[in-house]
Enzyme design. Structure first.
Site, PDB file in Angstrom:
ATOM      1  N   HIS A  48      15.794 -38.603 -13.983  1.00 19.28           N
ATOM      2  CA  HIS A  48      15.490 -39.998 -13.782  1.00 19.28           C
ATOM      3  C   HIS A  48      16.776 -40.722 -13.195  1.00 19.28           C
ATOM      4  O   HIS A  48      16.732 -42.157 -12.823  1.00 19.28           O
ATOM      5  CB  HIS A  48      15.337 -40.634 -15.313  1.00 19.28           C
ATOM      6  N   ARG A  73      20.183 -31.612 -16.037  1.00 16.82           N
ATOM      7  CA  ARG A  73      18.554 -31.604 -16.339  1.00 16.82           C
ATOM      8  C   ARG A  73      18.012 -31.845 -14.727  1.00 16.82           C
ATOM      9  O   ARG A  73      18.336 -32.736 -13.893  1.00 16.82           O
ATOM     10  CB  ARG A  73      18.278 -32.586 -17.008  1.00 16.82           C
ATOM     11  N   ASP A  87      23.671 -22.036  -8.259  1.00 21.41           N
ATOM     12  CA  ASP A  87      24.590 -21.839  -7.163  1.00 21.41           C
ATOM     13  C   ASP A  87      25.860 -22.625  -7.057  1.00 21.41           C
ATOM     14  O   ASP A  87      27.015 -22.681  -6.954  1.00 21.41           O
ATOM     15  CB  ASP A  87      24.145 -21.433  -5.932  1.00 21.41           C
ATOM     16  N   GLU A 152       7.562 -32.432 -24.018  1.00 23.67           N
ATOM     17  CA  GLU A 152       7.404 -33.907 -24.345  1.00 23.67           C
ATOM     18  C   GLU A 152       5.922 -34.288 -24.078  1.00 23.67           C
ATOM     19  O   GLU A 152       5.886 -35.605 -23.738  1.00 23.67           O
ATOM     20  CB  GLU A 152       8.602 -34.644 -23.353  1.00 23.67           C
ATOM     21  N   ASP A 178       8.791 -39.562 -23.916  1.00 23.85           N
ATOM     22  CA  ASP A 178       7.508 -39.431 -23.489  1.00 23.85           C
ATOM     23  C   ASP A 178       6.539 -38.893 -24.389  1.00 23.85           C
ATOM     24  O   ASP A 178       5.351 -39.102 -24.119  1.00 23.85           O
ATOM     25  CB  ASP A 178       7.842 -38.206 -22.261  1.00 23.85           C
TER      26      ASP A 178
END
Length: 257
Positions: A48, A73, A87, A152, A178
């Site tokens: 977000h 996240r 990576d 969620e 959510d």
């Protein structure tokens, strides 16, 4: 020389309860400041917040230098994004909107080199191997990766036992906001039916011996989640903390004039 030890993973697996904060400002300087606050972990939000792989890499670098345990996240479960995040040096990933055991399996395999998974081999280019300065990275990296599945939705809760059956999923994070929206209570994560679903899921996760996570800015909600077994506790978001402090400071002085 092996891959760096993921102390966050090992502390959580040992049952420690660790407190963290979301970073959504997408700015390395502010991430570096946050690393001085004393949280057990900090999460760089790519779902977000306006982050891309470059901004996440820059924040990861300053957080690592400051000794902070870091989580990234990602915006989704795309294996290409997972590969890039690993990576650049991420060792703990939170993957949103997990709704099936099959999806959890694909996520796990995307984080592992063959034969356990299908992570692409490009460590010579990667910050994760200190640009090939860690000679044993390829053979030791898997053990230090921590995968947290974010559940969620009602579909995710229904699939929770199947997700937990995958030993490669280190923990499950429940997203109250959510989930509330999916249950018809958008904007009301403390609605009794939503909260009970959250607490029940946390109990099930901990009963399965996995890391159980949640995010809330409500101290009472956090206490109840901790009592239900949550040990990966997000208690704030830098954006809201900054906005709240700025507004309160402005209001204090405007009222005094």
């Amino acid at each position: 020389m092996p891959a760096p030890v993921n102390t966050l993973k090992h502390r959580l697996q040992a049952g420690e309860t660790l407190i963290g904060c979301w970073l959504g400002m997408a700015e390395p300087y502010l991430a570096e400041i946050s690393a001085t606050a004393g949280f057990d972990w900090l999460l760089i939000d790519g779902e977000h917040a306006p982050n891309d792989i470059r901004s996440m890499a820059a924040q990861l670098a300053v957080l690592d230098a400051g000794g902070a345990s870091t989580v990234i996240r990602l915006p989704d479960d795309d294996p290409a994004r997972i590969k890039q995040a690993l990576d650049i040096g991420a060792q703990t990933l939170l993957i949103p909107m997990v709704e099936s055991a099959g999806q959890a399996e694909r996520i796990y395999r995307a984080t592992r080199y063959p034969p356990l998974g299908f992570r692409g081999v490009g460590s010579a280019l990667a910050r994760a191997s200190k640009f090939a300065a860690i000679p044993d990275y390829l053979t030791t990296a898997d053990d230090q990766i921590c995968v947290l599945a974010q559940v969620e939705s009602r579909a995710g809760l229904q699939a929770l036992d199947g997700i937990l059956a995958n030993d490669g999923i280190d923990g499950v994070f429940i997203g109250p906001s959510d989930l509330a929206a999916d249950m018809g209570h958008i904007g009301r994560p403390a609605e009794p039916a939503v909260k009970e679903a959250v607490l029940d899921a946390l109990r099930r996760i901990r009963a399965a011996g996995r890391i159980a996570g949640v995010l809330s800015m409500d101290p009472a909600y956090i206490t109840d989640c901790r009592d239900a077994g949550a040990n990966f506790l997000g208690v704030g978001i830098d954006v809201t903390l900054f906005a709240g402090a700025m507004r309160a400071h402005a209001s204090k002085f405007k009222q005094s004039t």
